[in-house]
Design a protein around this motif. Structure first.
Motif, PDB file in Angstrom:
ATOM      1  N   GLU A 108       0.833  -1.418   0.081  1.00  0.00           N
ATOM      2  CA  GLU A 108      -0.097   0.013   0.167  1.00  0.00           C
ATOM      3  C   GLU A 108       1.002   1.288  -0.178  1.00  0.00           C
ATOM      4  N   PRO A 109       1.592   1.610  -0.933  1.00  0.00           N
ATOM      5  CA  PRO A 109       2.256   2.898  -1.143  1.00  0.00           C
ATOM      6  C   PRO A 109       1.288   4.037  -1.209  1.00  0.00           C
ATOM      7  N   ASP A 110       1.616   5.073  -0.328  1.00  0.00           N
ATOM      8  CA  ASP A 110       0.702   6.104  -0.563  1.00  0.00           C
ATOM      9  C   ASP A 110       1.291   7.000  -1.700  1.00  0.00           C
ATOM     10  N   SER A 111       0.620   8.293  -1.642  1.00  0.00           N
ATOM     11  CA  SER A 111       1.000   9.156  -2.948  1.00  0.00           C
ATOM     12  C   SER A 111       2.561   9.682  -2.783  1.00  0.00           C
ATOM     13  N   THR A 112       3.036   9.868  -1.558  1.00  0.00           N
ATOM     14  CA  THR A 112       4.339  10.035  -1.546  1.00  0.00           C
ATOM     15  C   THR A 112       5.322   9.018  -1.451  1.00  0.00           C
ATOM     16  N   GLN A 113       5.104   7.845  -1.559  1.00  0.00           N
ATOM     17  CA  GLN A 113       5.901   6.714  -1.792  1.00  0.00           C
ATOM     18  C   GLN A 113       5.808   5.997  -3.207  1.00  0.00           C
ATOM     19  N   GLU A 114       4.976   6.219  -4.001  1.00  0.00           N
ATOM     20  CA  GLU A 114       4.617   5.632  -5.230  1.00  0.00           C
ATOM     21  C   GLU A 114       6.090   5.618  -5.961  1.00  0.00           C
ATOM     22  N   ASP A 115       6.790   6.460  -5.866  1.00  0.00           N
ATOM     23  CA  ASP A 115       8.023   6.619  -6.815  1.00  0.00           C
ATOM     24  C   ASP A 115       8.997   5.345  -6.193  1.00  0.00           C
ATOM     25  N   ASN A 116       9.031   5.433  -4.967  1.00  0.00           N
ATOM     26  CA  ASN A 116      10.125   4.413  -4.113  1.00  0.00           C
ATOM     27  C   ASN A 116       9.405   2.910  -4.581  1.00  0.00           C
ATOM     28  N   ASP A 155     -13.004   7.702 -11.529  1.00  0.00           N
ATOM     29  CA  ASP A 155     -12.087   6.413 -11.922  1.00  0.00           C
ATOM     30  C   ASP A 155     -10.838   6.609 -12.637  1.00  0.00           C
ATOM     31  N   SER A 156     -10.536   7.612 -13.621  1.00  0.00           N
ATOM     32  CA  SER A 156      -9.684   7.793 -14.543  1.00  0.00           C
ATOM     33  C   SER A 156      -8.373   8.034 -13.687  1.00  0.00           C
ATOM     34  N   TYR A 157      -8.701   8.760 -12.646  1.00  0.00           N
ATOM     35  CA  TYR A 157      -7.495   9.080 -11.461  1.00  0.00           C
ATOM     36  C   TYR A 157      -6.918   7.929 -11.245  1.00  0.00           C
ATOM     37  N   TYR A 158      -7.631   6.864 -10.612  1.00  0.00           N
ATOM     38  CA  TYR A 158      -6.857   5.507 -10.111  1.00  0.00           C
ATOM     39  C   TYR A 158      -6.507   4.758 -11.373  1.00  0.00           C
ATOM     40  N   TYR A 159      -6.965   4.709 -12.486  1.00  0.00           N
ATOM     41  CA  TYR A 159      -6.509   4.215 -13.486  1.00  0.00           C
ATOM     42  C   TYR A 159      -5.215   4.708 -13.963  1.00  0.00           C
ATOM     43  N   GLN A 160      -5.094   5.753 -13.897  1.00  0.00           N
ATOM     44  CA  GLN A 160      -3.770   6.427 -14.508  1.00  0.00           C
ATOM     45  C   GLN A 160      -2.700   6.285 -13.392  1.00  0.00           C
ATOM     46  N   LYS A 161      -3.070   6.180 -12.150  1.00  0.00           N
ATOM     47  CA  LYS A 161      -2.106   6.054 -11.098  1.00  0.00           C
ATOM     48  C   LYS A 161      -1.659   4.522 -11.318  1.00  0.00           C
ATOM     49  N   MET A 162      -2.373   3.514 -11.473  1.00  0.00           N
ATOM     50  CA  MET A 162      -1.906   2.290 -11.434  1.00  0.00           C
ATOM     51  C   MET A 162      -1.321   1.778 -12.666  1.00  0.00           C
ATOM     52  N   ASN A 163      -1.898   2.537 -13.807  1.00  0.00           N
ATOM     53  CA  ASN A 163      -1.295   2.433 -14.882  1.00  0.00           C
ATOM     54  C   ASN A 163       0.354   2.655 -15.075  1.00  0.00           C
ATOM     55  N   GLU A 167       3.494   0.265 -15.532  1.00  0.00           N
ATOM     56  CA  GLU A 167       4.370   0.234 -16.713  1.00  0.00           C
ATOM     57  C   GLU A 167       5.603   0.409 -16.220  1.00  0.00           C
ATOM     58  N   GLU A 168       5.840   1.505 -15.250  1.00  0.00           N
ATOM     59  CA  GLU A 168       7.011   2.152 -14.759  1.00  0.00           C
ATOM     60  C   GLU A 168       8.010   0.930 -14.029  1.00  0.00           C
ATOM     61  N   GLY A 169       7.100   0.353 -13.135  1.00  0.00           N
ATOM     62  CA  GLY A 169       7.597  -0.678 -12.223  1.00  0.00           C
ATOM     63  C   GLY A 169       7.716  -2.178 -12.892  1.00  0.00           C
ATOM     64  N   HIS A 170       7.381  -2.246 -14.062  1.00  0.00           N
ATOM     65  CA  HIS A 170       7.606  -3.604 -14.826  1.00  0.00           C
ATOM     66  C   HIS A 170       6.985  -4.551 -14.110  1.00  0.00           C
ATOM     67  N   MET A 171       5.722  -4.476 -13.505  1.00  0.00           N
ATOM     68  CA  MET A 171       4.757  -5.356 -12.672  1.00  0.00           C
ATOM     69  C   MET A 171       4.386  -6.552 -13.235  1.00  0.00           C
TER      70      MET A 171
END
Length: 392
Positions: A108-116, A155-163, A167-171
């Motif tokens: 559960e990364p919060d908005s400040t920890q998404e990059d980490n 919904d689009s906000y969460y979709y963009q966040k998870m996308n 993509e960047e995390g190669h999940m």
């Protein structure tokens, strides 16, 4: 994409606290994906983790390594160089074992920890490209996020966040947890169920867009404003997750430290791992799912999922949807939630399968399905029970 349906669990207790033979009890519960006890540098013994992995290999199961060195939160207190060094050492210590499924990257990364979080998941994938690493995301549609500014977004906000994270995390896996489906009686239980189903459906759509499996963490222990799950709750959670399109059910959680407070009783209690009634509930319902449905779910994808009996907006089933398969779907008690799901076999797009679930968590209901070829099926289902119709 790994398409096998899995049963797994969260594990927080420190490595070495319980003997490696606990693996046989996990296997006997019909789990096939384990999370290891937590390796902590300077406290845990490497040989204990290897011994656990050896036992998992003997029973044919895979293990998510819970190693504090690979958790994204460490980036809050150390440099990236130090963090990378620790992750590389963890991979060197355990990554080559054949029982390893992947490493745990954090929760559960919060908005400040998404990059980490993204940095961690990408690093693990670069170091072990042939493994599946597990990082768990927030229940974005639950309205229970710790950051008020993140709640009730479009919904689009969460979709963009998870996308971005995928993509960047190669999940390779999209995972989230949510427990509102097990609200206690003082909460709005119908709303809790609705939030869970809507969340799971959104998550599945995102996972499908990226061609990666969805793993859903569901409840096996009472805490906060969540009840202790009954056997019907266990059955409901397994079947709803599968029918929506998930490829794994991950239980929160299996092992409770005897000194912990504010949490109820999971399958295993204390350092002696006393077996509780929850062990039997999960064991039986996972066994029934495996006997009735696992071979099918290992081979199919879910195309569409609908509800009837409650107002779910776009998810409401109505005549004309997939009418080439089902002409009509009736429920006797129309005020009780019912679920219908349509899928196909991966190696044969014309080979269809239909699932019906009694979505009520407490009461039996009766159902009728009228198929396009003229066949009719009339049946009753227990709370959370599922039935499958092969339509080749």
């Amino acid at each position: 994409m790994d398409n096998e349906f899995k049963f797994g669990f969260w594990n927080y207790l420190p490595l070495g606290i319980i003997d490696k033979d606990i693996v046989y009890k996990w296997k006997d519960m019909n789990c096939n994906l384990f999370m290891s006890f937590r390796f902590m540098e300077g406290q845990s013994k490497k040989e204990d983790m290897i011994a656990l992995l050896d036992e998992a290999q003997k029973v044919g199961a895979k293990v998510i390594i819970n190693d504090e060195r690979t958790e994204y939160l460490r980036l809050k207190k150390m440099s990236k160089e130090e963090f990378v060094k620790g992750v590389k050492q963890a991979v060197k210590d355990f990554g080559s074992h054949p029982a390893v499924f992947g490493f745990y990257g954090g929760d559960e990364p919060d908005s400040t920890q998404e990059d980490n979080f993204i940095f961690t998941m990408k690093l693990l994938k670069e170091l072990m490209p042939n493994h599946y690493h597990y990082g768990n995301l927030n229940p974005y549609w639950s309205s229970f996020l710790s950051e008020p500014q993140e709640n009730n977004r479009e919904d689009s906000y969460y979709y963009q966040k998870m996308n971005r994270m995928i993509e960047e995390g190669h999940m390779d896996i999209l995972a989230f947890d949510q427990y509102t489906q097990c609200f206690d009686e003082d909460e709005n239980q119908k709303e809790g169920v609705k939030n869970f189903i809507i969340s799971a459906n959104h998550y599945y759509q995102i996972a499908r867009n990226h061609n990666i499996p969805l793993y859903i963490s569901v409840l096996s222990i009472d805490h906060f404003n969540y009840r202790e799950p009954s056997e019907a709750d266990i059955r409901w959670q397994i079947n709803v997750c599968a029918a929506i399109g998930a490829k794994a059910v991950i239980w929160f959680y299996f092992h409770q430290n005897a000194q912990d407070v504010f949490y109820g009783v999971p399958p295993f209690l204390g350092e002696k791992a006393y077996i509780t009634p929850m062990y039997g509930r999960i064991q039986r319902q996972q066994y029934l799912f495996n006997e009735r449905f696992k071979k099918v779910f290992d081979q199919i994808d879910i195309d569409d999922f609908f509800v009837q009996g409650e107002d779910y907006g776009k998810l409401n089933y109505h005549y004309g949807i997939h009418e080439d398969i089902v002409k009509r779907f009736d429920i006797r008690h129309k005020d009780r939630l019912a679920l219908i799901s349509f899928g196909h076999y991966r190696d044969d797009l014309e080979h269809k399968v239909v699932f019906v679930i009694n979505g009520d968590q407490f009461k039996v209901n009766a159902f009728s399905v009228y198929f396009a070829d003229g066949e009719e099926k009339h049946f009753r289902l227990l709370p959370g029970e599922m039935i499958m119709f092969d339509r080749k």
